[in-house]
Design a protein around this motif. Sequence first.
Motif, PDB file in Angstrom:
ATOM      1  N   ASN A   1       8.032  20.483   3.760  1.00  0.00           N
ATOM      2  CA  ASN A   1       8.258  21.322   4.944  1.00  0.00           C
ATOM      3  C   ASN A   1       8.026  20.522   6.236  1.00  0.00           C
ATOM      4  O   ASN A   1       7.652  21.098   7.263  1.00  0.00           O
ATOM      5  CB  ASN A   1       7.315  22.532   4.910  1.00  0.00           C
ATOM      6  N   ALA A   2       8.206  19.228   6.136  1.00  0.00           N
ATOM      7  CA  ALA A   2       7.842  18.344   7.237  1.00  0.00           C
ATOM      8  C   ALA A   2       8.533  18.713   8.542  1.00  0.00           C
ATOM      9  O   ALA A   2       9.747  18.941   8.569  1.00  0.00           O
ATOM     10  CB  ALA A   2       8.172  16.910   6.870  1.00  0.00           C
ATOM     11  N   LYS A   3       7.731  18.767   9.607  1.00  0.00           N
ATOM     12  CA  LYS A   3       8.243  18.982  10.956  1.00  0.00           C
ATOM     13  C   LYS A   3       8.064  17.690  11.749  1.00  0.00           C
ATOM     14  O   LYS A   3       7.620  17.686  12.894  1.00  0.00           O
ATOM     15  CB  LYS A   3       7.515  20.142  11.615  1.00  0.00           C
ATOM     16  N   PHE A   4       8.395  16.583  11.082  1.00  0.00           N
ATOM     17  CA  PHE A   4       8.209  15.264  11.676  1.00  0.00           C
ATOM     18  C   PHE A   4       9.044  14.255  10.883  1.00  0.00           C
ATOM     19  O   PHE A   4       9.514  14.524   9.773  1.00  0.00           O
ATOM     20  CB  PHE A   4       6.734  14.845  11.643  1.00  0.00           C
ATOM     21  N   THR A   5       9.214  13.075  11.451  1.00  0.00           N
ATOM     22  CA  THR A   5       9.787  11.934  10.747  1.00  0.00           C
ATOM     23  C   THR A   5       8.764  10.799  10.798  1.00  0.00           C
ATOM     24  O   THR A   5       7.836  10.821  11.620  1.00  0.00           O
ATOM     25  CB  THR A   5      11.107  11.464  11.389  1.00  0.00           C
ATOM     26  N   THR A   6       8.936   9.837   9.909  1.00  0.00           N
ATOM     27  CA  THR A   6       8.006   8.707   9.875  1.00  0.00           C
ATOM     28  C   THR A   6       8.781   7.398   9.903  1.00  0.00           C
ATOM     29  O   THR A   6       9.965   7.333   9.573  1.00  0.00           O
ATOM     30  CB  THR A   6       7.133   8.738   8.605  1.00  0.00           C
TER      31      THR A   6
ATOM     32  N   VAL B   1       0.868  -1.180   0.000  1.00  0.00           N
ATOM     33  CA  VAL B   1       0.000   0.000   0.000  1.00  0.00           C
ATOM     34  C   VAL B   1       0.905   1.231   0.000  1.00  0.00           C
ATOM     35  O   VAL B   1       1.866   1.297   0.774  1.00  0.00           O
ATOM     36  CB  VAL B   1      -0.925   0.024   1.234  1.00  0.00           C
ATOM     37  N   THR B   2       0.598   2.187  -0.863  1.00  0.00           N
ATOM     38  CA  THR B   2       1.401   3.412  -0.955  1.00  0.00           C
ATOM     39  C   THR B   2       0.632   4.575  -0.355  1.00  0.00           C
ATOM     40  O   THR B   2      -0.512   4.839  -0.739  1.00  0.00           O
ATOM     41  CB  THR B   2       1.769   3.736  -2.421  1.00  0.00           C
ATOM     42  N   ILE B   3       1.263   5.268   0.606  1.00  0.00           N
ATOM     43  CA  ILE B   3       0.676   6.423   1.293  1.00  0.00           C
ATOM     44  C   ILE B   3       1.394   7.686   0.814  1.00  0.00           C
ATOM     45  O   ILE B   3       2.620   7.759   0.853  1.00  0.00           O
ATOM     46  CB  ILE B   3       0.820   6.300   2.825  1.00  0.00           C
ATOM     47  N   GLN B   4       0.613   8.684   0.380  1.00  0.00           N
ATOM     48  CA  GLN B   4       1.175   9.973  -0.037  1.00  0.00           C
ATOM     49  C   GLN B   4       0.938  11.007   1.056  1.00  0.00           C
ATOM     50  O   GLN B   4      -0.195  11.198   1.518  1.00  0.00           O
ATOM     51  CB  GLN B   4       0.522  10.444  -1.339  1.00  0.00           C
ATOM     52  N   LEU B   5       2.017  11.686   1.468  1.00  0.00           N
ATOM     53  CA  LEU B   5       1.920  12.748   2.466  1.00  0.00           C
ATOM     54  C   LEU B   5       1.850  14.102   1.773  1.00  0.00           C
ATOM     55  O   LEU B   5       2.546  14.339   0.783  1.00  0.00           O
ATOM     56  CB  LEU B   5       3.135  12.725   3.398  1.00  0.00           C
ATOM     57  N   SER B   6       1.006  14.992   2.295  1.00  0.00           N
ATOM     58  CA  SER B   6       0.970  16.363   1.787  1.00  0.00           C
ATOM     59  C   SER B   6       1.944  17.219   2.598  1.00  0.00           C
ATOM     60  O   SER B   6       2.305  16.872   3.728  1.00  0.00           O
ATOM     61  CB  SER B   6      -0.446  16.946   1.887  1.00  0.00           C
ATOM     62  N   ASN B   7       2.388  18.328   2.018  1.00  0.00           N
ATOM     63  CA  ASN B   7       3.252  19.291   2.717  1.00  0.00           C
ATOM     64  C   ASN B   7       4.512  18.638   3.286  1.00  0.00           C
ATOM     65  O   ASN B   7       5.079  19.101   4.281  1.00  0.00           O
ATOM     66  CB  ASN B   7       2.457  19.967   3.844  1.00  0.00           C
ATOM     67  N   TRP B   8       4.930  17.528   2.656  1.00  0.00           N
ATOM     68  CA  TRP B   8       6.076  16.792   3.187  1.00  0.00           C
ATOM     69  C   TRP B   8       7.402  17.537   2.993  1.00  0.00           C
ATOM     70  O   TRP B   8       8.362  17.293   3.727  1.00  0.00           O
ATOM     71  CB  TRP B   8       6.152  15.417   2.512  1.00  0.00           C
TER      72      TRP B   8
ATOM     73  N   PHE C   1       9.436   8.238   4.803  1.00  0.00           N
ATOM     74  CA  PHE C   1       8.887   8.595   3.488  1.00  0.00           C
ATOM     75  C   PHE C   1      10.042   8.826   2.515  1.00  0.00           C
ATOM     76  O   PHE C   1      11.139   9.232   2.900  1.00  0.00           O
ATOM     77  CB  PHE C   1       7.947   9.806   3.571  1.00  0.00           C
ATOM     78  N   ASN C   2       9.784   8.559   1.233  1.00  0.00           N
ATOM     79  CA  ASN C   2      10.837   8.642   0.218  1.00  0.00           C
ATOM     80  C   ASN C   2      10.953  10.047  -0.355  1.00  0.00           C
ATOM     81  O   ASN C   2      10.328  10.998   0.153  1.00  0.00           O
ATOM     82  CB  ASN C   2      10.613   7.602  -0.881  1.00  0.00           C
ATOM     83  N   GLU C   3      11.725  10.169  -1.439  1.00  0.00           N
ATOM     84  CA  GLU C   3      11.975  11.486  -2.040  1.00  0.00           C
ATOM     85  C   GLU C   3      10.741  12.085  -2.679  1.00  0.00           C
ATOM     86  O   GLU C   3      10.734  13.261  -3.044  1.00  0.00           O
ATOM     87  CB  GLU C   3      13.098  11.381  -3.080  1.00  0.00           C
ATOM     88  N   ASN C   4       9.678  11.307  -2.798  1.00  0.00           N
ATOM     89  CA  ASN C   4       8.415  11.823  -3.331  1.00  0.00           C
ATOM     90  C   ASN C   4       7.363  12.019  -2.239  1.00  0.00           C
ATOM     91  O   ASN C   4       6.190  12.262  -2.540  1.00  0.00           O
ATOM     92  CB  ASN C   4       7.870  10.870  -4.401  1.00  0.00           C
ATOM     93  N   GLY C   5       7.780  11.907  -0.996  1.00  0.00           N
ATOM     94  CA  GLY C   5       6.833  12.069   0.106  1.00  0.00           C
ATOM     95  C   GLY C   5       5.895  10.892   0.259  1.00  0.00           C
ATOM     96  O   GLY C   5       4.783  11.041   0.780  1.00  0.00           O
ATOM     97  N   GLN C   6       6.334   9.714  -0.141  1.00  0.00           N
ATOM     98  CA  GLN C   6       5.478   8.528  -0.075  1.00  0.00           C
ATOM     99  C   GLN C   6       6.040   7.509   0.907  1.00  0.00           C
ATOM    100  O   GLN C   6       7.253   7.341   1.042  1.00  0.00           O
ATOM    101  CB  GLN C   6       5.349   7.884  -1.458  1.00  0.00           C
ATOM    102  N   ILE C   7       5.120   6.816   1.567  1.00  0.00           N
ATOM    103  CA  ILE C   7       5.463   5.718   2.458  1.00  0.00           C
ATOM    104  C   ILE C   7       4.939   4.431   1.834  1.00  0.00           C
ATOM    105  O   ILE C   7       3.750   4.333   1.502  1.00  0.00           O
ATOM    106  CB  ILE C   7       4.838   5.905   3.851  1.00  0.00           C
TER     107      ILE C   7
ATOM    108  N   PHE D   1       1.179  22.692  12.793  1.00  0.00           N
ATOM    109  CA  PHE D   1       1.505  22.178  11.471  1.00  0.00           C
ATOM    110  C   PHE D   1       0.481  21.120  11.087  1.00  0.00           C
ATOM    111  O   PHE D   1       0.285  20.133  11.807  1.00  0.00           O
ATOM    112  CB  PHE D   1       2.919  21.580  11.474  1.00  0.00           C
ATOM    113  N   GLU D   2      -0.179  21.326   9.956  1.00  0.00           N
ATOM    114  CA  GLU D   2      -1.219  20.404   9.501  1.00  0.00           C
ATOM    115  C   GLU D   2      -0.813  19.774   8.174  1.00  0.00           C
ATOM    116  O   GLU D   2      -0.265  20.444   7.299  1.00  0.00           O
ATOM    117  CB  GLU D   2      -2.558  21.139   9.340  1.00  0.00           C
ATOM    118  N   PHE D   3      -1.115  18.502   8.035  1.00  0.00           N
ATOM    119  CA  PHE D   3      -0.907  17.803   6.762  1.00  0.00           C
ATOM    120  C   PHE D   3      -1.857  16.609   6.707  1.00  0.00           C
ATOM    121  O   PHE D   3      -2.559  16.307   7.682  1.00  0.00           O
ATOM    122  CB  PHE D   3       0.550  17.351   6.599  1.00  0.00           C
ATOM    123  N   ASN D   4      -1.921  15.942   5.563  1.00  0.00           N
ATOM    124  CA  ASN D   4      -2.777  14.762   5.438  1.00  0.00           C
ATOM    125  C   ASN D   4      -2.004  13.614   4.813  1.00  0.00           C
ATOM    126  O   ASN D   4      -0.941  13.794   4.201  1.00  0.00           O
ATOM    127  CB  ASN D   4      -4.050  15.069   4.641  1.00  0.00           C
TER     128      ASN D   4
END
Length: 298
Positions: A194-199, A185-192, A203-209, A236-239
Amino acid sequence: MKPLCKITIGLLIIANIFACEEDDVNVNPPVEQQIVVQFGENETVSENVESKEITIKLSKPAAIAGEIILKVIAEDNETFQTIPEVIDDELKITVAKDANNATFNFLPNNNSILEANKDIQFKLLQVSSGFDIGNKDSLTVTIIEDEDASYISFVDSLTSITENNTVRTSIKLALTSSAPAECSVTIQLSNWENAKFTTDPAFNENGQIILPVVLGTSNLSFDILPTNNNVLNGHFEFNASIVAVSGAILKGAKIKTFINILDDELIGKAKSYESAGGNWKSRKIFVYDENGKIEKVN
């Protein structure tokens, strides 16, 4: 002399009559009919079946050994195998002497991926001497998909995390049924950017997990760990969105979740104040600097 001639002529006539009768008796034997080769009804095979024997009918036992050549028509030859092997889209089958039919084995490839049913066509292309192609000269084998889809969704619609939280927060996903096979399953993060977090997984160079799905599992998750910068710079908000699935996994009803990282320096501080008197009301909004001190009042 005359009587002798009459006797001679008579003997010739009698000999001719016997010769004709002998010709009538020694007639040519009938020509032996060809052995008609044709298929029966179309076949269906479940994808998880190990092997299925496919029969080619003969109109009578084969008086001699022979060979049948089939043309194989398929969109993807990787979806099945045959014994004997298909070579250059042709399948050669040996017919044994005295055999009532010819056969080959059909082996579907169980790829553990949810796909549409697949049709493979076999067509009688050529037969050896003594055999003839019948009316039913083609056969369709349909591979029936065996995977039942499992739908994946986020468990929660919104998650709030305090910036100074040192414990990782799990963002959970659930499947409607156990995964029938390994997939992802591929998860896309928004606003990655400027991320103020780690996962975790990162997440990869495209902001995907990319989350691997293990056979039999029904729950997935990834972790969020905020970056505590000890500076007041706002929440900080993202989806996170499910953007791709593989195998027998499909997107469910809730494919997006929202995540708020709350700035601990801002929590508890007044946003504004109001003054009122008589028929008037005034509202002032505080603006804070990075150290949490009031910078100005608008």
